[in-house]
Scaffold this active site. Structure first.
Site, mmCIF file in Angstrom:
data_model
loop_
_atom_site.group_PDB
_atom_site.id
_atom_site.type_symbol
_atom_site.label_atom_id
_atom_site.label_comp_id
_atom_site.label_asym_id
_atom_site.label_seq_id
_atom_site.Cartn_x
_atom_site.Cartn_y
_atom_site.Cartn_z
ATOM 1 N N GLY B 12 0.868 -1.177 0.000
ATOM 2 C CA GLY B 12 0.000 0.000 0.000
ATOM 3 C C GLY B 12 0.899 1.219 0.000
ATOM 4 O O GLY B 12 2.097 1.099 0.141
ATOM 5 N N CYS B 13 0.366 2.423 -0.178
ATOM 6 C CA CYS B 13 1.283 3.531 -0.378
ATOM 7 C C CYS B 13 0.630 4.897 -0.305
ATOM 8 O O CYS B 13 -0.579 5.033 -0.191
ATOM 9 C CB CYS B 13 1.934 3.449 -1.752
ATOM 10 N N ALA B 14 1.497 5.931 -0.374
ATOM 11 C CA ALA B 14 1.068 7.313 -0.561
ATOM 12 C C ALA B 14 1.772 7.855 -1.793
ATOM 13 O O ALA B 14 2.932 7.527 -2.036
ATOM 14 C CB ALA B 14 1.462 8.145 0.647
ATOM 15 N N ARG B 41 0.961 6.706 5.838
ATOM 16 C CA ARG B 41 0.647 5.823 4.699
ATOM 17 C C ARG B 41 1.878 5.049 4.248
ATOM 18 O O ARG B 41 1.794 4.223 3.340
ATOM 19 C CB ARG B 41 0.096 6.635 3.523
ATOM 20 N N HIS B 182 6.687 9.170 -3.753
ATOM 21 C CA HIS B 182 6.048 7.934 -3.307
ATOM 22 C C HIS B 182 6.537 7.541 -1.924
ATOM 23 O O HIS B 182 7.732 7.584 -1.647
ATOM 24 C CB HIS B 182 6.399 6.822 -4.297
#
Lengths: 501, 366
Positions: B12-14, B41, B182
């Site tokens: 998952g990520c930002a 995040r 990211h």
């Protein structure tokens, strides 16, 4: 009277307390198992004639009947089984090749049942097919290699002919002759209702069924029965049958007794003459010859129809498929060794060919290694038994599947494997009018529609669980599969990991 | 434990991005501030940036950013580069010691042009030649990894929280018209710098938040066309698909979006002709490149930035506009942190490509 070495395989058990001697069983059985004994004032049965098709059981109004496996036995022997001994008796009596029908029934591994499917948890969401769109539409055919544009830069949507399937399941080839008029009518109508296709087999196309042409794949096999210009142009696609999973390397033989009336006319051969399909196409002794037939058929149909080439899954199937992909064919169909048939030599059916799961995996891998997977569609058949098998086939790399045995079972077939007798009590594999009329095409087509619709729902549920909402994102998505109880070698051929990895 | 590339690791990520339509040069300061807000995040296992317009003095040369595990790997790789390229300049990429960024590999930067003789011999166009060289290094030279290979742009990435990664690479000292960023939340411990985002090939970079369910279908398809997925990450395969569809097949970004986040068939059927035929054709022709499952991506390219969500919009992404500036991020707060007053704030719909290009530039697409 000579000694009869053969003992009945089944016993007809009749509950005398229930039997009312209505003689329905007698009327229903084309094998003449049942008759009324006036002296006994009771129904009696000749077990030796019973093929265990359940027609009488299903129609008995008082549920007085059941068929049980005979416990009559030879002295137990793990090597010389009752079957092995009985087959020798048959051949010693007749000097003939043993014949069987339907697919290989032996206890070979069923790889479908050793594959497990993934589902989403936490890191990505499953999708509910009742709330979100779930797409099962797929196209079969060669994909364009280059994008061409007009002077204004608009994409020119021209390419090779494509076959559009609303659901990735088609009805596999079964000829008119091997199955009945009503069975064909059921398949044709169901294909039309489902937005998919049925396949004429090598028996030509009955004039009544030209109306279903848009949902018909017309087959060109080694006997070329019923092949002429109107036939080729009537269908949505043309299939060249090079081989069949139930009898790789073997041709076909429909006895003259069955070449009557419409069948003779549809096959375009004289009544009463044997319809013999040679083992090879006598104009195809190698791959370059196949290419010529592919393009002859394309010429005859003005390059408007995709051309399928169907082969049996044999040892060298990956290399053969690669050759076919380069022969101009639009779609390759592979038939596994469990695929059914109306009649095949038993020894061939039970010993020749390989499982479709392994053939599919190695063909798909090979075509990708060569970078030509997009040049050709891939359809597999040969015992697709349920929706999970369909999902697994597509995840291994198939575009769509062919079903035939499953379709016949939907029509009432009980897999008694006696098609070659022509006395199918269910009106499927027979041409006797009194038997054919037992299969009502209105009911039959509805049952086929029900089956495929049910599978479609299940496919959508399984895809949704994986977080996939379109069938093309499942195709070749082998990471969605894990093997269970498979060796490293099997896993490597299937191109998947073991469960837990 | 298996290293990234030997095992597939979902994450998952930002993500965050800033783009100046007028081409105004912005330091890396803002993008660091933006991603810092979304600290939760990420989980400290990967962060990175892509900056465009940052090497104006070398804008005609490919900027290769390379990680080396060892000095031997560096020697081998440089021999390879010398055989294939004219190396105009080479240096260590400047970094500063930063708490939270440890186990750094050797990080080098080369400005290169393909050797004309080698290029002619290969019978490839220049970009394809560079791509093949990048794949050669990444798949065949043990311990060397090219993580950025475009002109006048560069990727900076590491294992750590993204704000620390930005400080580590001293991004405030660079100036560019576009930045993407990211922060990674992998569900396993990769511990390898190459696995961080952005993922880049030539000037195309992808930062991505999501876990695509079509991964192996996409991977097995794109590998037919000469790409090697060495990392087994979504981002890598998306970057290759973008490169394949735009550079190799000549699709516009809009067309590319209609392949990877294709409209549903039911939507296509309602469209007027000839749009209906075109989308049917594209979707069928590139059916194996459809992406399913959640994703939000920011794709950087020479002269522009594209934001795209999966077709069900299973990941958050908002876009803010203020004057010439465009902001895109996983969360609105990441935009407000650097630009509290916006002219417009909107969420692109699932599958709706938001494409921004430099004013006056007739880029790939509008």
């Amino acid at each position: 009277m000579p000694v009869n070495y053969l003992m009945p395989e089944y016993e007809v058990y009749r509950n005398p307390a229930r039997c009312i001697a209505c003689r329905a069983c007698e009327r229903q059985c084309a094998n003449e198992v049942h008759h009324y004994d006036a002296d006994l004032k009771a129904m009696v049965a000749d077990d030796a004639k019973c093929v265990n098709c359940h027609r009488c059981v299903s129609l008995c109004p008082t549920r007085a009947l059941k068929i049980v496996k005979s416990d009559h036995t030879f002295r137990e022997n793990a090597n010389w089984t009752g079957e092995a001994i009985t087959e020798i008796y048959k051949q010693a009596a007749t000097g003939g090749v043993l014949l069987s029908a339907m697919g290989n029934p032996k206890a070979f591994p069923i790889y479908w049942d050793k594959l497990l499917i993934n589902a989403s948890q936490v890191t990505n969401p499953p999708i509910d097919p009742l709330r979100e769109p779930m797409e099962t539409r797929t196209f079969l055919g060669k994909k364009s290699d280059t994008i061409r544009r007009d002077a204004q830069g608009n994409i020119l949507c021209q390419g090779e002919p494509q076959l559009e399937l609303k659901v990735p399941i088609m009805f596999s080839a079964m000829s008119y002759g091997s199955i009945s008029y009503n069975a064909h009518a059921s398949l044709a109508r169901a294909a039309q209702a489902l937005g998919t296709y049925y396949n004429t087999g090598e028996g030509g196309l009955h004039q009544d069924f030209y109306q279903y042409g848009a949902n018909t794949i017309v087959q060109v096999a080694s006997g070329r029965f019923g092949v002429f210009s109107d036939y080729l142009n009537a269908g949505a696609a043309i299939e060249i049958k090079m081989g069949q999973g139930a009898k790789p390397g073997i041709g076909g033989h429909l006895p003259g007794a069955k070449i009557v009336g419409d069948i003779s006319r549809t096959r375009m051969i004289p009544e009463g003459s044997d319809a013999i399909s040679p083992a090879p196409h006598h104009d195809i002794y190698s791959i370059e010859d196949l290419r010529q037939l592919v393009f002859s058929l394309k010429e005859a149909t003005h390059y408007q129809k995709p051309v399928f080439v169907k082969i049996a899954a044999v040892h060298n199937v990956a290399a053969i498929a690669s050759g076919i992909a380069r022969s101009g064919a639009d779609v390759i169909c592979i038939d596994g060794f469990r695929g059914g048939t109306g009649a095949a030599p038993t020894r061939i059916r039970d010993n020749v060919g390989i499982p479709i799961e392994l053939a599919l995996a190695s063909v798909d891998t090979r075509l990708r290694e060569e970078g030509i997977r997009d040049q050709v569609g891939l359809v597999v058949g040969g015992s697709i038994r349920n929706a999970a098998d369909v999902v697994k086939a597509i995840a291994l790399g198939a575009d769509a599947v062919y079903i035939a045995t499953s379709a016949l079972i939907a029509l009432g077939c009980h897999l008694c494997r006696s098609c070659q007798s022509g006395k199918c009590n269910w009106g499927i594999a027979t041409q006797r009018p009194e038997l054919v009329k037992r299969l009502n095409p209105d009911v039959g087509s509805q049952r086929l529609v029900n089956l495929v619709t049910a599978w479609k729902h299940e496919i959508e549920e399984i895809m949704g669980g994986m977080g996939i909402n379109s069938i093309e994102a499942l195709r070749g998505n082998r990471m969605m599969l894990r093997g269970i109880g498979l060796t490293d070698r099997e896993l490597s051929i299937l191109g998947i990991r073991h469960a837990g990895e | 434990m298996l290293k990234e590339g030997q095992v597939r690791i979902p994450a998952g990520c930002a993500i965050s991005g800033i783009f100046s339509r007028s081409g105004e040069a912005m330091s890396g300061e803002d993008i660091i501030t933006s991603i810092t807000v979304m600290h939760d995040r990420s989980n400290g296992l990967g962060g990175g940036y892509a900056g465009y317009g940052i090497y104006p003095q070398y804008k005609d040369y490919y900027a290769l950013h390379i990680f080396y595990d060892t000095h031997e790997a560096k020697t081998d790789c440089e021999k390879f580069l010398e055989r294939h390229f004219d190396i105009i300049n080479l240096s260590k990429i400047p970094t500063r010691p930063t708490k939270g960024i440890t186990d750094a590999p050797l990080i080098w930067r080369y400005f290169v042009a393909p050797l004309p003789t080698k290029l002619a011999e290969s019978q490839l166009d220049e970009k394809e030649f560079v791509v093949r060289c990048v794949f050669r290094v990444n798949t065949q030279l043990e311990g060397a990894y090219v993580f950025s290979s475009g002109k006048n742009m560069g990727v900076f990435k590491a294992v750590g929280y993204p704000e620390d990664v930005g400080r580590f690479y001293r991004l405030e000292e660079y100036a560019g018209y576009c930045w993407t960023c990211h922060g990674r939340y992998p569900t396993n411990t990769p511990g390898w710098w190459g696995g961080a985002h952005p993922f880049a090939l030539l000037d195309t970079t992808i930062v991505h938040n999501g876990e695509i369910s079509s991964y192996d279908a996409n991977r097995r398809s794109i590998e037919m066309h000469g790409y090697k997925c060495t990392l087994l990450t979504d981002t890598e395969v998306i970057a290759y698909m973008a490169d394949y569809l735009t550079r190799r097949k000549g699709l516009t970004l809009q067309e590319m979006a209609s392949v990877i986040a294709a409209p549903f068939w039911s939507t296509i059927q309602r469209m007027p002709s000839p749009q209906r035929e075109t989308l049917t054709y594209l979707r069928n022709t590139f059916s194996s490149l459809l992406i399913t499952g959640p994703f939000s991506i920011l794709m950087g390219f020479d002269g522009g930035m594209m934001a795209l969500n999966d077709r069900l919009k299973l990941r958050s992404m908002v876009i803010g506009e203020r004057g010439d500036r465009v902001y895109a991020a996983s969360e609105e707060c990441a935009i407000r942190a650097i630009c509290p007053e916006l002219d417009r704030l909107w969420s692109p719909r699932g599958g709706e490509a938001a494409i921004f290009t430099l004013k006056g530039a007739d880029g790939l697409c509008q």
